[in-house]
Design a protein around this motif. Sequence first.
Motif, PDB file in Angstrom:
ATOM      1  N   ASN A  48      37.945 -88.723 -98.700  1.00 34.58           N
ATOM      2  CA  ASN A  48      38.018 -87.396 -99.225  1.00 34.58           C
ATOM      3  C   ASN A  48      36.718 -86.930 -99.689  1.00 34.58           C
ATOM      4  N   THR A  49      35.811 -87.122 -98.656  1.00 37.49           N
ATOM      5  CA  THR A  49      34.109 -86.736 -99.205  1.00 37.49           C
ATOM      6  C   THR A  49      33.934 -85.941 -98.106  1.00 37.49           C
ATOM      7  N   GLU A  50      32.654 -85.264 -98.576  1.00 40.69           N
ATOM      8  CA  GLU A  50      31.919 -84.426 -97.559  1.00 40.69           C
ATOM      9  C   GLU A  50      31.429 -84.910 -96.376  1.00 40.69           C
ATOM     10  N   ARG A  51      31.013 -86.266 -96.442  1.00 38.50           N
ATOM     11  CA  ARG A  51      30.924 -87.180 -95.077  1.00 38.50           C
ATOM     12  C   ARG A  51      32.105 -86.981 -94.233  1.00 38.50           C
ATOM     13  N   GLN A  52      33.398 -87.384 -94.721  1.00 41.26           N
ATOM     14  CA  GLN A  52      34.467 -87.113 -94.126  1.00 41.26           C
ATOM     15  C   GLN A  52      34.930 -85.790 -93.233  1.00 41.26           C
ATOM     16  N   ARG A  53      34.434 -84.830 -94.214  1.00 37.23           N
ATOM     17  CA  ARG A  53      34.727 -83.452 -93.610  1.00 37.23           C
ATOM     18  C   ARG A  53      33.830 -83.052 -92.824  1.00 37.23           C
ATOM     19  N   ILE A  54      32.618 -83.459 -92.695  1.00 34.40           N
ATOM     20  CA  ILE A  54      31.486 -83.356 -91.414  1.00 34.40           C
ATOM     21  C   ILE A  54      31.814 -84.196 -90.455  1.00 34.40           C
ATOM     22  N   LYS A  55      32.449 -85.243 -90.471  1.00 30.70           N
ATOM     23  CA  LYS A  55      32.886 -86.125 -89.529  1.00 30.70           C
ATOM     24  C   LYS A  55      34.012 -85.464 -88.844  1.00 30.70           C
TER      25      LYS A  55
END
Length: 66
Positions: free
Chosen positions: A28-35
């Motif tokens: 639930n992170t920005e990293r996951q959203r970008i992925k």
Amino acid sequence: YAFEKDVQRAVNSWNLPTCKSGCKADGNTERQRIKELLSVLEKDYENLRKKTLTALQNGEINGWHN
């Protein structure tokens, strides 16, 4: 610079042990959203991740180091 699918393939091939992330924000992170965004965009733009990484490496972007 390894792609996640390549890391996962190596883990599976060599039966390497894995552990679940202890991070409370895991998934639930920005990293996951970008992925997830990159996965969608790659359907329309072949080799998007590789081309983006190459552009970062070849460009003179302040703060980015090879």
